[in-house]
Design a protein around this motif. Structure first.
Motif, PDB file in Angstrom:
ATOM      1  N   GLY A 104     -44.413  62.816  50.305  1.00 13.52           N
ATOM      2  CA  GLY A 104     -44.867  63.676  51.396  1.00 13.52           C
ATOM      3  C   GLY A 104     -43.969  63.546  52.618  1.00 13.52           C
ATOM      4  O   GLY A 104     -43.538  64.546  53.201  1.00 13.52           O
ATOM      5  N   ILE A 105     -43.659  62.296  52.972  1.00 16.32           N
ATOM      6  CA  ILE A 105     -42.812  62.087  54.154  1.00 16.32           C
ATOM      7  C   ILE A 105     -41.416  62.676  53.914  1.00 16.32           C
ATOM      8  O   ILE A 105     -40.852  63.354  54.771  1.00 16.32           O
ATOM      9  N   LEU A 106     -40.874  62.420  52.743  1.00 16.59           N
ATOM     10  CA  LEU A 106     -39.508  62.887  52.467  1.00 16.59           C
ATOM     11  C   LEU A 106     -39.424  64.410  52.481  1.00 16.59           C
ATOM     12  O   LEU A 106     -38.451  64.986  52.963  1.00 16.59           O
ATOM     13  N   LEU A 107     -40.468  65.064  51.966  1.00 16.99           N
ATOM     14  CA  LEU A 107     -40.389  66.524  51.851  1.00 16.99           C
ATOM     15  C   LEU A 107     -40.883  67.225  53.113  1.00 16.99           C
ATOM     16  O   LEU A 107     -40.336  68.241  53.508  1.00 16.99           O
TER      17      LEU A 107
ATOM     18  N   TRP B 122     -34.800  60.730  57.469  1.00 21.87           N
ATOM     19  CA  TRP B 122     -33.649  60.550  58.357  1.00 21.87           C
ATOM     20  C   TRP B 122     -32.563  59.691  57.716  1.00 21.87           C
ATOM     21  O   TRP B 122     -31.438  59.636  58.195  1.00 21.87           O
ATOM     22  N   PHE B 123     -32.922  58.990  56.676  1.00 21.93           N
ATOM     23  CA  PHE B 123     -31.974  58.060  56.054  1.00 21.93           C
ATOM     24  C   PHE B 123     -31.211  58.707  54.898  1.00 21.93           C
ATOM     25  O   PHE B 123     -30.492  58.049  54.188  1.00 21.93           O
ATOM     26  N   ASP B 124     -31.430  60.010  54.764  1.00 22.66           N
ATOM     27  CA  ASP B 124     -30.887  60.707  53.609  1.00 22.66           C
ATOM     28  C   ASP B 124     -29.505  61.274  53.933  1.00 22.66           C
ATOM     29  O   ASP B 124     -29.381  62.243  54.672  1.00 22.66           O
ATOM     30  N   LEU B 125     -28.468  60.664  53.391  1.00 23.15           N
ATOM     31  CA  LEU B 125     -27.096  61.134  53.653  1.00 23.15           C
ATOM     32  C   LEU B 125     -26.525  61.890  52.459  1.00 23.15           C
ATOM     33  O   LEU B 125     -25.315  62.030  52.332  1.00 23.15           O
ATOM     34  N   ARG B 126     -27.392  62.364  51.587  1.00 24.11           N
ATOM     35  CA  ARG B 126     -26.878  62.967  50.361  1.00 24.11           C
ATOM     36  C   ARG B 126     -25.968  64.156  50.642  1.00 24.11           C
ATOM     37  O   ARG B 126     -24.919  64.308  50.016  1.00 24.11           O
ATOM     38  N   ASP B 127     -26.361  64.995  51.627  1.00 22.10           N
ATOM     39  CA  ASP B 127     -25.536  66.173  51.915  1.00 22.10           C
ATOM     40  C   ASP B 127     -24.160  65.783  52.422  1.00 22.10           C
ATOM     41  O   ASP B 127     -23.179  66.465  52.170  1.00 22.10           O
ATOM     42  N   PHE B 128     -24.102  64.662  53.144  1.00 26.02           N
ATOM     43  CA  PHE B 128     -22.799  64.188  53.634  1.00 26.02           C
ATOM     44  C   PHE B 128     -21.886  63.874  52.467  1.00 26.02           C
ATOM     45  O   PHE B 128     -20.687  64.128  52.503  1.00 26.02           O
ATOM     46  N   ILE B 129     -22.476  63.300  51.430  1.00 25.25           N
ATOM     47  CA  ILE B 129     -21.665  62.910  50.279  1.00 25.25           C
ATOM     48  C   ILE B 129     -21.278  64.142  49.467  1.00 25.25           C
ATOM     49  O   ILE B 129     -20.120  64.322  49.099  1.00 25.25           O
ATOM     50  N   ILE B 130     -22.250  65.008  49.261  1.00 23.94           N
ATOM     51  CA  ILE B 130     -21.989  66.181  48.421  1.00 23.94           C
ATOM     52  C   ILE B 130     -20.952  67.097  49.065  1.00 23.94           C
ATOM     53  O   ILE B 130     -20.043  67.589  48.412  1.00 23.94           O
ATOM     54  N   TYR B 131     -21.095  67.305  50.376  1.00 24.59           N
ATOM     55  CA  TYR B 131     -20.225  68.278  51.045  1.00 24.59           C
ATOM     56  C   TYR B 131     -19.042  67.631  51.746  1.00 24.59           C
ATOM     57  O   TYR B 131     -18.438  68.217  52.641  1.00 24.59           O
TER      58      TYR B 131
END
Ligand code: ATP
Ligand code: MG
Lengths: 296, 251
Positions: free
Chosen positions: A213-216, A248-257
């Motif tokens: 819930g928090i993540l989404l 806020w700790f999600d850097l996935r887009d930084f890695i992907i892009y």
């Protein structure tokens, strides 16, 4: 401190003896396969898509590993009654909580290290092995896209060079670090939950719902609040400020892009934020555990 | 000299399963003191409250009323447990660890230095005769072997007070004799031993004093020789009389 580390050591040894680390190998193999498949596709869109799938896999499995491992710690100590000889020693319950936390968090750290290392090595070796064309293409594709318009776009080094990220390894490192910090909050939360909900399975289920819930939804809560009428609006706003914002700790887009790394300041701030929440939850867990009889 | 164990008017209630069920009283105004260097037998029928009393001493169960002290320190303080060794009623150890790892873990909890830990582990595993299996996980041990691991962990900190909950249950005659020998040796070293048991023969041989409890109260207490003299029968008969069992007539 030595007592805390001793308890943490037992947590890790159990995971190792239970052969739980096999899950890690299976997942790592899966990541390797998925990313290995990237070589067959020179289409940057597919490359990005596969990376996204891999990172999602890493995120989900890290959370699952952390939650399931942590949820059973204290209940199984009670179930197997190993808590009795342990607490008959001069160890405080705060040390038990800290030891369990440290053990689970270290185990999660080991898992993350393996995941991200494989992910980084494979995706970078692919770009570095004499076929830089798809990567450059990916970078130029990203540039006009909506993702490039965030606040990092103005950073020097981003605009001039065609291969967008000047230091991809730093981004991976930051991604793994912040992910680990997020897991500290998750583990502290589950530990707290394990003292409130009797059965580890119900605790784990509730925690998955809360974390999911928090993540989404976490980041949208204040926007949703604005559209509500009064009592609901305040409640949602309080909720928005009270929950730990794991997203806020999600850097996935930084890695992907292939974004440049996050500046040091925000990174440190996020770390402090996670530490504060984890500590708060651990203290809450201790307050529950402190006066609890063990035989009822 | 302060008593090693001091229990005053201890009362423990376990809450009922639901609100309509009244709480069940496990210990009901129990008072007891154990002096330094004594071997004290804590006797009583099943469900009398022996384990519950020990659980209070170890801080597992909170007393509903009364107080308990170890070496003059209230049992609520974790530091009260620095000088005690405890053997639980059943074997409760991390099954995935080996005997050696388990002892090492507990030694770390006590903050025993490394070299000293090695020395003690060797000595203890020899004492309980588990040297040959020290590198096997505890889950592969038989019940009696697990009980002996328990005894070894209770002794790892070289305690001044041992609290043993039925130390000989599950042991073969040789194992029982060994436990008796260990208790006697500890007594010679000036340690205090507080243990519960249903083996009245062995209680008679090793104990200085005993307390017989039933339904959470002390019914009789004193030196074994005094009780035997008072009731003019062996300890087993004393026990049965005290808990109110009338042997069928003609016996
Ligand atoms: N966790 C618990 N919840 C509710 N009641 C309990 C609990 N533990 C013990 N009791 C009750 O408290 C009483 C005393 O139990 P205790 O285990 O102290 O007996 P004991 O003297 O150790 O018996 P035994 O010789 O069988 O080991 C019993 O009536 C038992 O049913
Ligand atoms: Mg008992």
């Amino acid at each position: 401190m030595n007592r805390v580390l001793a308890i943490a050591g037992v947590v890790i040894r159990e995971l190792y003896r239970r052969k739980d680390f096999y899950v890690l190998f299976v997942l790592t193999a899966l990541i390797t396969l998925l990313l290995g498949a990237v070589n067959f596709f020179n289409d940057p869109k597919i490359v990005r898509y596969l990376k996204e799938v891999c990172l999602l896999l890493i995120w989900i499995s890290a959370v699952v590993i952390a939650v399931t491992t942590t949820a059973r710690q204290i209940p199984s100590e009670k179930e197997n009654r190993t808590i009795f000889p342990l607490l008959a020693k001069p160890v405080t319950r705060w040390e038990v909580i800290l030891g369990k936390f440290a053990g689970c968090w270290l185990a999660a750290g080991i898992a993350l290290l393996v995941f991200y290392l494989f992910f980084a090595v494979i995706s970078e070796s692919r770009g570095g092995e004499g076929t830089p064309a798809p990567k450059a293409a990916a970078a130029t594709q990203v540039a006009p896209g909506p993702q490039a318009h965030d606040d990092h776009a103005h950073e020097p080094g981003c605009c001039n060079h065609a291969p967008a990220s000047p230091n991809p390894w730093l981004v991976y490192l930051q991604g793994a670090w912040l992910h680990w910090m997020m897991l500290a909050v998750v583990i502290a939360m589950v530990l707290f939950g394990s003292l409130i909900f009797a059965a580890p399975s119900s605790n784990a289920t509730i925690m998955f719902i809360v974390i999911g819930g928090i993540l989404l939804l976490g980041e949208h809560l204040n926007k949703v609040a604005l559209r509500q009428t009064e009592p609901v609006q305040t409640i949602l706003q309080i909720l928005y400020f009270a929950i730990p914002h794991l997203e806020w700790f999600d850097l996935r887009d930084f890695i992907i892009y292939d974004h440049p790394p996050v500046a040091f300041g925000p990174c440190a701030l996020a770390t402090a934020y996670a530490a504060a929440y984890a500590l708060l939850l651990l203290v809450a867990a201790w307050l529950v555990f402190r006066r609890k009889g063990l035989t009822t | 000299m302060t008593n090693v164990i001091e229990i005053r008017e201890l009362r423990v209630e376990y809450p009922g399963r639901n609100r309509s069920e009244p709480p069940r009283v496990a210990v009901d105004g129990l008072s007891l003191s154990v002096r330094p260097g004594e071997v004290f037998g804590f006797l009583g029928p099943n469900g009398a409250g022996k384990t519950t009393t020990m659980n209070v001493l170890l801080g597992f169960v909170n007393a509903t009323g009364g107080e308990a002290f170890l070496f003059g320190v209230n049992v609520r303080e974790p530091i009260a447990r620095q000088r005690i060794g405890y053997l639980p009623e059943l074997t409760y150890y991390y099954r995935f660890l080996t005997a050696e790892e388990l002892l090492r873990f507990y030694a770390r909890i006590f903050g025993i230095p490394r070299a000293e830990t090695d020395r003690r582990i060797d000595a203890l595993l020899k004492l309980v005769e588990l040297e040959s299996v020290r590198r096997r996980p505890i889950k592969t041990y038989s019940k009696g072997m697990q009980q002996r691991v328990g005894l070894a962990q209770a002794l790892i900190n070289n305690p001044d007070l041992l609290i043993l909950d039925e130390p000989t249950s599950g042991l073969d005659p040789l194992g029982r004799m060994k436990v008796r020998e260990i208790i006697q040796r500890l007594k010679q070293e000036g340690k205090t031993v507080f243990f519960s048991s249903h083996e009245l023969g062995e209680v008679e041989t090793v104990c200085d004093r005993v307390a017989i409890i039933s339904q959470g109260r002390v019914r009789e207490e004193g030196r074994v020789s005094d009780l035997v003299a008072k009731y003019r029968c062996d300890l087993e008969r004393v026990f049965l009389k005290v808990i109110g069992y009338e042997p069928p007539s003609g016996n």
